[in-house]
Design a protein around this motif. Structure first.
Motif, PDB file in Angstrom:
ATOM      1  N   ARG A 200       0.830  -1.202   0.000  1.00  0.00           N
ATOM      2  CA  ARG A 200       0.000   0.000   0.000  1.00  0.00           C
ATOM      3  C   ARG A 200       0.864   1.250   0.000  1.00  0.00           C
ATOM      4  N   GLU A 201       0.424   2.241  -0.683  1.00  0.00           N
ATOM      5  CA  GLU A 201       1.134   3.515  -0.835  1.00  0.00           C
ATOM      6  C   GLU A 201       2.443   3.346  -1.604  1.00  0.00           C
ATOM      7  N   GLY A 202       2.500   2.293  -2.415  1.00  0.00           N
ATOM      8  CA  GLY A 202       3.758   1.954  -3.082  1.00  0.00           C
ATOM      9  C   GLY A 202       4.114   2.772  -4.318  1.00  0.00           C
ATOM     10  N   SER A 203       3.285   3.738  -4.687  1.00  0.00           N
ATOM     11  CA  SER A 203       3.586   4.491  -5.910  1.00  0.00           C
ATOM     12  C   SER A 203       4.853   5.333  -5.809  1.00  0.00           C
ATOM     13  N   ASP A 204       5.145   5.826  -4.622  1.00  0.00           N
ATOM     14  CA  ASP A 204       6.403   6.567  -4.436  1.00  0.00           C
ATOM     15  C   ASP A 204       7.577   5.647  -4.787  1.00  0.00           C
ATOM     16  N   TYR A 205       7.458   4.418  -4.324  1.00  0.00           N
ATOM     17  CA  TYR A 205       8.519   3.444  -4.570  1.00  0.00           C
ATOM     18  C   TYR A 205       8.665   3.179  -6.068  1.00  0.00           C
ATOM     19  N   ALA A 231       6.750  16.973  11.962  1.00  0.00           N
ATOM     20  CA  ALA A 231       5.662  16.220  12.594  1.00  0.00           C
ATOM     21  C   ALA A 231       4.450  16.389  11.696  1.00  0.00           C
ATOM     22  N   ASP A 232       3.453  15.545  11.891  1.00  0.00           N
ATOM     23  CA  ASP A 232       2.236  15.645  11.086  1.00  0.00           C
ATOM     24  C   ASP A 232       1.489  16.939  11.470  1.00  0.00           C
ATOM     25  N   PRO A 233       1.382  17.896  10.544  1.00  0.00           N
ATOM     26  CA  PRO A 233       0.752  19.174  10.896  1.00  0.00           C
ATOM     27  C   PRO A 233      -0.709  19.033  11.331  1.00  0.00           C
ATOM     28  N   ARG A 234      -1.347  17.911  10.979  1.00  0.00           N
ATOM     29  CA  ARG A 234      -2.731  17.723  11.413  1.00  0.00           C
ATOM     30  C   ARG A 234      -2.784  17.332  12.885  1.00  0.00           C
ATOM     31  N   TYR A 247      19.071  11.572   3.189  1.00  0.00           N
ATOM     32  CA  TYR A 247      18.390  10.289   2.972  1.00  0.00           C
ATOM     33  C   TYR A 247      18.245   9.527   4.291  1.00  0.00           C
ATOM     34  N   GLY A 248      19.347   9.485   5.048  1.00  0.00           N
ATOM     35  CA  GLY A 248      19.343   8.705   6.290  1.00  0.00           C
ATOM     36  C   GLY A 248      18.292   9.208   7.261  1.00  0.00           C
ATOM     37  N   GLU A 249      18.201  10.524   7.388  1.00  0.00           N
ATOM     38  CA  GLU A 249      17.218  11.104   8.306  1.00  0.00           C
ATOM     39  C   GLU A 249      15.801  10.810   7.813  1.00  0.00           C
ATOM     40  N   ALA A 250      15.594  10.959   6.511  1.00  0.00           N
ATOM     41  CA  ALA A 250      14.259  10.711   5.957  1.00  0.00           C
ATOM     42  C   ALA A 250      13.863   9.243   6.127  1.00  0.00           C
ATOM     43  N   ILE A 251      14.830   8.347   5.956  1.00  0.00           N
ATOM     44  CA  ILE A 251      14.553   6.917   6.146  1.00  0.00           C
ATOM     45  C   ILE A 251      14.138   6.671   7.599  1.00  0.00           C
ATOM     46  N   ALA A 252      14.851   7.318   8.536  1.00  0.00           N
ATOM     47  CA  ALA A 252      14.516   7.138   9.954  1.00  0.00           C
ATOM     48  C   ALA A 252      13.112   7.679  10.245  1.00  0.00           C
ATOM     49  N   LEU A 253      12.776   8.831   9.692  1.00  0.00           N
ATOM     50  CA  LEU A 253      11.441   9.403   9.936  1.00  0.00           C
ATOM     51  C   LEU A 253      10.356   8.485   9.372  1.00  0.00           C
ATOM     52  N   ALA A 254      10.586   8.000   8.152  1.00  0.00           N
ATOM     53  CA  ALA A 254       9.576   7.128   7.521  1.00  0.00           C
ATOM     54  C   ALA A 254       9.428   5.829   8.307  1.00  0.00           C
ATOM     55  N   TRP A 255      10.560   5.278   8.729  1.00  0.00           N
ATOM     56  CA  TRP A 255      10.548   4.012   9.480  1.00  0.00           C
ATOM     57  C   TRP A 255       9.758   4.137  10.778  1.00  0.00           C
ATOM     58  N   HIS A 256       9.888   5.288  11.422  1.00  0.00           N
ATOM     59  CA  HIS A 256       9.217   5.472  12.711  1.00  0.00           C
ATOM     60  C   HIS A 256       7.789   5.989  12.554  1.00  0.00           C
ATOM     61  N   GLY A 257       7.306   6.061  11.326  1.00  0.00           N
ATOM     62  CA  GLY A 257       5.872   6.307  11.167  1.00  0.00           C
ATOM     63  C   GLY A 257       5.487   7.627  10.533  1.00  0.00           C
ATOM     64  N   ALA A 258       6.456   8.441  10.067  1.00  0.00           N
ATOM     65  CA  ALA A 258       6.062   9.648   9.333  1.00  0.00           C
ATOM     66  C   ALA A 258       5.428   9.168   8.033  1.00  0.00           C
ATOM     67  N   LYS A 259       4.205   9.629   7.751  1.00  0.00           N
ATOM     68  CA  LYS A 259       3.483   8.985   6.651  1.00  0.00           C
ATOM     69  C   LYS A 259       3.673   9.694   5.313  1.00  0.00           C
ATOM     70  N   ALA A 303      12.129  16.041  15.641  1.00  0.00           N
ATOM     71  CA  ALA A 303      11.018  15.504  14.854  1.00  0.00           C
ATOM     72  C   ALA A 303      10.190  14.583  15.738  1.00  0.00           C
ATOM     73  N   LEU A 304       8.872  14.604  15.511  1.00  0.00           N
ATOM     74  CA  LEU A 304       7.940  13.806  16.321  1.00  0.00           C
ATOM     75  C   LEU A 304       7.110  12.894  15.436  1.00  0.00           C
ATOM     76  N   MET A 305       7.061  11.617  15.765  1.00  0.00           N
ATOM     77  CA  MET A 305       6.190  10.701  15.016  1.00  0.00           C
ATOM     78  C   MET A 305       5.217  10.039  16.004  1.00  0.00           C
ATOM     79  N   LEU A 306       3.968   9.915  15.584  1.00  0.00           N
ATOM     80  CA  LEU A 306       2.953   9.284  16.431  1.00  0.00           C
ATOM     81  C   LEU A 306       2.415   8.054  15.720  1.00  0.00           C
ATOM     82  N   CYS A 307       2.442   6.920  16.400  1.00  0.00           N
ATOM     83  CA  CYS A 307       1.781   5.723  15.858  1.00  0.00           C
ATOM     84  C   CYS A 307       0.643   5.378  16.802  1.00  0.00           C
ATOM     85  N   GLU A 308      -0.572   5.381  16.270  1.00  0.00           N
ATOM     86  CA  GLU A 308      -1.721   5.106  17.110  1.00  0.00           C
ATOM     87  C   GLU A 308      -2.198   3.671  16.936  1.00  0.00           C
ATOM     88  N   ALA A 309      -3.188   3.277  17.745  1.00  0.00           N
ATOM     89  CA  ALA A 309      -3.727   1.910  17.708  1.00  0.00           C
ATOM     90  C   ALA A 309      -2.606   0.893  17.850  1.00  0.00           C
TER      91      ALA A 309
END
Ligand code: ASP
Ligand code: MG
Length: 431
Positions: A200-205, A231-234, A247-259, A303-309
Motif C-alpha cells: 500500500r502507498e507503493g507508488s512513491d517506490y 511532525a504531522d501538521p494535522r 536520505y538517512g534522516e528521511a529513512i529514519a522518519l519514515a521508518w518510525h511512522g512519518a506517513k 522531529a515527532l512521530m505518532l503511531c496510534e492503535a
C-alpha cells in the motif's frame, strides 16, 4: 536528463484535479519526463472492499461496488471530455469488464494473488484517463504498462523488485521522442506476467525504481501538503517544514511512522544520489522539501512521530527462565511469520516487550501462538511517540502527566508508549 514526477490519489481525485494536473505539467516542458500516477482518490480502498465482497460470496454487494467504481470513473471521463468522451469511456468500460472477469477467474485462488490481479486496476484506470486527458490538452504523451516495466518476484502484495530485469526493460524505453510517459505506480508483474503490487502507498517506490534504473536527475512527489514536516501538521499544532534533510534522516522518519513517503522509496535513490523533492501541487511557488546527500540541517529541529492503535505484548518464559537469545529468536520468528512489525522492542532478563500495530487479523494468531509457550500479557489502545533529536527537557515535557508503559532511547531517537486515553488530540512541541 530524465525527470520522474509522481502524483498520488488526491492529486487526481476528480475531473477538476486532473485538469489541474494537466495545467501543472504544461509548465514543465523539459523531456524526458516520466509521470507515475496512483489510483484516483480512494479507489484502492474501494477495490479492497470489492475483493472482500468477491471472496465473501456476496454477489449483490460485489455488483453494487463494481457498478460504483464504473460509474465514478465514467463520470470523471464525461466531465473531462464531454461530447468526445466516447473512446476513453470505451477503454474504461473495457478495463471494468476485464476487472470483473479476473475477479471471477481468481476468486478461488489464494487471496494475495487474487488481490494483485484485481487491485492493480485502480492504477490502470487512472492512468488511462490521465494519459488521454494530457493528449487531449496537447501534451504529447504515451501510456506505458508498468507490468511490462517493473519485474518482481511472486510475493503478492509485497513484491520484491528484480533489479536487473527491471533495469533492462526500463532502459529499453526510448524516451527521446519528446513525448512524456504516463505509467502506473504501485504495480509490477512477475516474469510470467502475473500482476503484483509493491505494498500500500507503493507508488512513491515505483517512481524511485524507475528513477534508479534511468539514473534520473530527480524525483518529485507532488502532494497536497507543501513539503516534509518535523511532525504531522494535522496532529501537532506547531509543526515546521523541513527544507533539506538527508536520505538517512528521511529513512529514519519514515521508518518510525512519518506517513509522507513510502519507506522503501529512499534506498534506490540514495544509491544513485538522486534527490527526492516533495512539492505542493496546489502551490507551485512554494519551495517544498528536498531529501538528498546533504545532512547539514538534520536535527536542526526535533522531529515527532505518532503511531496510534498500538498493542503492547509482554512475553515471559513460564518458568522464570531467562529471556535469552534463543527465546528472543523464537519470539521474533513468530512475529515475522505473522507479518507484523514491532515499532519498539525491549528485552529484560525474563521479559521481551513488543509494541505492535493492533491489526486484529495478524495480532490474534500471534498472541495465540505465543500463549501456547509463554506467559503473555497485553495492553491495547496505546500511542507510540517517537522523538528524533530531542533533549531531556523536551522528552520530560512530552511525557508529563502520562504513564510511560515502555520506552527505548539511543543517541538520537527516543520512544515512549502511552495510553491513548492520556494523549491529546493535538500535540504541541514545547520549545
Ligand atoms: N493506490 C495505491 C494505494 O492507495 C498506491 C499508492 O497510492 O501509492 O495504496
Ligand atoms: Mg495513495
Amino acid at each position: 536528463m530524465t525527470q520522474v514526477f509522481k502524483f498520488g490519489g488526491a492529486s487526481i481525485r476528480d475531473a477538476a484535479a486532473i485538469r489541474h494536473l494537466g495545467d501543472l505539467l504544461a509548465r514543465f516542458p523539459a523531456r524526458p519526463l516520466i509521470v507515475v500516477v496512483s489510483a484516483m482518490g480512494k479507489t484502492t480502498d474501494a477495490l479492497e472492499a470489492l475483493l472482500a465482497a468477491a471472496r465473501g460470496d456476496d454477489p449483490a454487494d460485489y455488483r453494487e461496488r463494481l457498478e460504483t467504481l464504473r460509474r465514478e470513473h465514467l463520470a470523471t471521463v464525461e466531465a473531462l471530455f464531454g461530447a468526445s468522451a466516447g473512446p476513453v469511456a470505451q477503454r474504461v468500460e473495457a478495463l471494468i469488464t476485464e476487472l470483473d472477469r479476473r475477479h471471477r477467474r481468481h476468486a478461488r485462488r489464494e487471496r494475495p494473488f487474487h488481490y494483485d490481479q484485481t487491485v492493480c486496476f485502480g492504477e490502470l484506470l487512472s492512468t488511462t484517463i490521465v494519459a488521454a486527458w494530457l493528449e487531449d490538452t496537447g501534451l504529447a504523451s504515451e501510456w506505458r504498462d508498468a507490468r511490462e516495466l517493473i519485474v518482481t518476484d511472486g510475493t503478492h502484495q509485497a513484491a520484491n523488485v528484480n533489479w536487473s530485469a527491471t533495469a533492462e526493460r526500463v532502459r529499453g524505453l526510448d524516451l527521446d521522442d519528446g513525448r512524456l510517459r504516463v505509467t502506473q505506480g504501485f504495480i509490477g508483474a512477475t516474469p510470467e506476467g502475473d500482476a503484483t503490487t509493491l505494498g500500500r502507498e507503493g507508488s512513491d517506490y515505483s517512481a524511485a525504481i524507475l528513477a534508479h534504473c534511468l539514473a534520473a536527475e530527480a524525483v518529485t512527489i507532488w502532494k497536497d501538503v507543501p513539503g516534509l514536516f518535523n511532525a504531522d501538521p494535522r496532529r501537532v499544532d506547531n509543526a515546521v517544514q523541513l527544507e533539506t534533510i538527508s536520505y538517512g534522516e528521511a529513512i529514519a522518519l519514515a521508518w518510525h511512522g512519518a506517513k509522507v513517503i513510502h519507506p522503501k522509496t529512499l534506498a534506490p535513490l540514495q544509491q544513485r544520489a538522486i534527490p527526492l523533492k516533495v512539492r505542493s501541487f496546489q502551490d507551485l511557488a512554494a519551495s517544498g522539501s528536498t531529501i538528498g546527500d546533504d545532512a547539514r540541517r538534520d536535527g536542526e529541529v526535533p522531529a515527532l512521530m505518532l503511531c496510534e492503535a498500538q498493542t503492547l505484548l509482554e512475553v515471559r518464559p513460564r518458568d522464570f527462565a531467562f529471556m535469552d537469545e534463543a527465546r528472543q529468536h523464537d519470539i521474533l520468528g513468530r512475529l515475522v511469520a505473522a507479518g507484523l512489525h514491532a515499532g519498539l522492542i525491549d528485552a529484560g532478563a525474563t521479559r521481551l516487550s513488543l509494541c505492535l500495530d493492533s491489526h486484529p487479523e495478524r495480532l490474534e494468531p500471534l498472541v495465540a501462538s505465543l500463549s501456547s509457550n509463554y506467559a503473555v500479557t497485553r495492553r491495547d489502545d496505546l500511542t507510540l511517540l517517537t522523538v528524533r533529536h530531542g533533549d531531556d527537557a523536551l522528552l520530560r515535557a512530552l511525557g508529563e502527566g502520562r504513564d510511560c508503559l515502555a520506552e527505548r532511547r539511543n543517541a538520537d531517537t527516543a520512544q515512549r508508549l502511552f495510553p491513548a486515553s492520556q494523549c491529546p488530540a493535538t500535540w504541541h512541541v514545547p520549545t
